[in-house]
Design a protein around this motif. Structure first.
Motif, PDB file in Angstrom:
ATOM      1  N   ASP A 166       0.964  -1.304   0.140  1.00 59.15           N
ATOM      2  CA  ASP A 166       0.072  -0.212   0.189  1.00 59.15           C
ATOM      3  C   ASP A 166       0.856   1.236   0.044  1.00 59.15           C
ATOM      4  N   ASN A 169      -0.983   4.875   1.099  1.00 57.04           N
ATOM      5  CA  ASN A 169      -0.857   5.362   2.818  1.00 57.04           C
ATOM      6  C   ASN A 169       0.283   5.131   3.355  1.00 57.04           C
ATOM      7  N   ASN A 180       3.476   6.737   7.461  1.00 59.49           N
ATOM      8  CA  ASN A 180       2.284   7.165   6.708  1.00 59.49           C
ATOM      9  C   ASN A 180       2.831   8.127   5.571  1.00 59.49           C
ATOM     10  N   THR A 182       0.451   9.800   3.840  1.00 59.89           N
ATOM     11  CA  THR A 182      -0.668  10.503   3.780  1.00 59.89           C
ATOM     12  C   THR A 182      -1.358  10.597   5.092  1.00 59.89           C
ATOM     13  N   LEU A 184      -3.916   9.706   7.728  1.00 62.73           N
ATOM     14  CA  LEU A 184      -4.470   8.684   7.709  1.00 62.73           C
ATOM     15  C   LEU A 184      -5.907   8.765   8.600  1.00 62.73           C
ATOM     16  N   SER A 185      -6.796   8.368   7.849  1.00 59.40           N
ATOM     17  CA  SER A 185      -8.206   8.523   8.442  1.00 59.40           C
ATOM     18  C   SER A 185      -8.532   7.303   9.706  1.00 59.40           C
ATOM     19  N   TYR A 189      -6.050  -0.720   8.441  1.00 55.89           N
ATOM     20  CA  TYR A 189      -5.311  -0.703   7.151  1.00 55.89           C
ATOM     21  C   TYR A 189      -4.446  -2.235   7.361  1.00 55.89           C
TER      22      TYR A 189
END
Length: 279
Positions: A166, A169, A180, A182, A184-185, A189
């Motif tokens: 991934d 992210n 990370n 970006t 992270l919401s 994951y």
């Protein structure tokens, strides 16, 4: 009759034999008759040596055996830099063997001075994947916190590359540190992690990274009512705000359901507005 002695020598046949035989030729009544009167020496590999494959980093050990009626005098190999052979025909590496192919001639001498030889190919391969120094485990972080996780692996040939599936992210560097890529919401994951050695062997595992959203709390001080007289100055409204478990706070001020001001603020700041601006 007349006896004539001769010797026939065959150095090596297709089966790896070296044969010495002594015959007499006896002239008798005008005919030849052959009689075996000498000792025949048979010289042969008990098992014909074959090509060998070993794993990089392991010791080479290979046993070759020959038989001769007269007895074995000596085993030998042509490459004495990388290999050695003892009096019992056991071949071992004389130095650390790098990955590659080695052509080795193996010979045996008997006590009569005869010999048999053969050549084999010894291939050193690396087919062993890296191993985790510590097996990666599931991770939990709070929302808004930077993710950073260090994974480590070892390989006899060295680690060539770390990899994650991934890359939207997450990202991983040459030292195995995952961060990370970006913001992270909240949520889970699933991240697959691989480590490669220089020869394409790899080890992989998958971990779950959970980003927790904690309930946030905002407390806003309520200013008292203001009675404004025309011409007055310094009629200001001050809001004191405290909060927890919140990131990137933003405020909005409305007058009669109409937005008149908004902006971002830092935790611990106050919001001050002048009433005269909105009358």
């Amino acid at each position: 009759g007349t006896e004539i002695y001769t010797t026939m020598f065959i150095s090596q046949d297709t089966q790896g034999y070296a044969v010495n035989k002594k015959f007499s030729v006896d002239w008798y009544w005008g005919e030849f008759s052959f009689a075996y009167v000498g000792v025949g020496e048979f010289f042969i590999w008990e098992q014909v040596p074959t090509d060998q494959i070993i794993e990089y980093g392991t010791a080479f050990d290979y046993d070759v055996n020959a038989s001769a009626t007269s007895g074995i005098d000596q085993y030998w190999v042509n490459d004495t830099i990388n290999f050695q052979i003892d009096g019992n025909g056991i071949i071992t590496n004389a130095t650390f063997l790098s990955i590659g192919e080695y052509w080795l001639e193996i010979g045996v001498n008997d006590t009569f001075g005869s010999n048999i030889t053969t050549s084999i190919k010894i291939t050193v391969n690396d087919t062993t994947p890296p191993t985790w120094d510590q097996v990666p485990t599931d991770q939990i972080i709070e929302h808004g916190i930077v993710f950073s996780y260090d994974v480590n692996a070892s390989d006899f040939s060295g680690v060539d590359q770390f990899w994650v599936n991934d890359t939207i992210n997450f990202q991983i560097d040459d030292n195995g540190i995952i961060i990370n890529a970006t913001s992270l919401s909240g949520g889970s994951y699933w991240l697959e992690i691989k480590v490669y050695d220089p020869y394409g062997n790899n080890i992989s595992t998958t971990i779950k990274i959970t980003v927790q959203l904690f309930p946030f709390k905002v407390e806003l001080s309520h200013p008292g009512d203001i009675i404004y007289f025309e011409g007055d100055i310094e009629n200001e409204i001050l809001w004191q705000i405290t909060c927890s478990n919140i990131s990137n706070p933003h405020y909005y001020i409305y007058k009669n359901d109409s937005l008149i001001r908004d902006g971002s603020w830092q935790l611990g700041d106050s919001i001050l507005v002048n009433v005269i601006m909105w009358v």
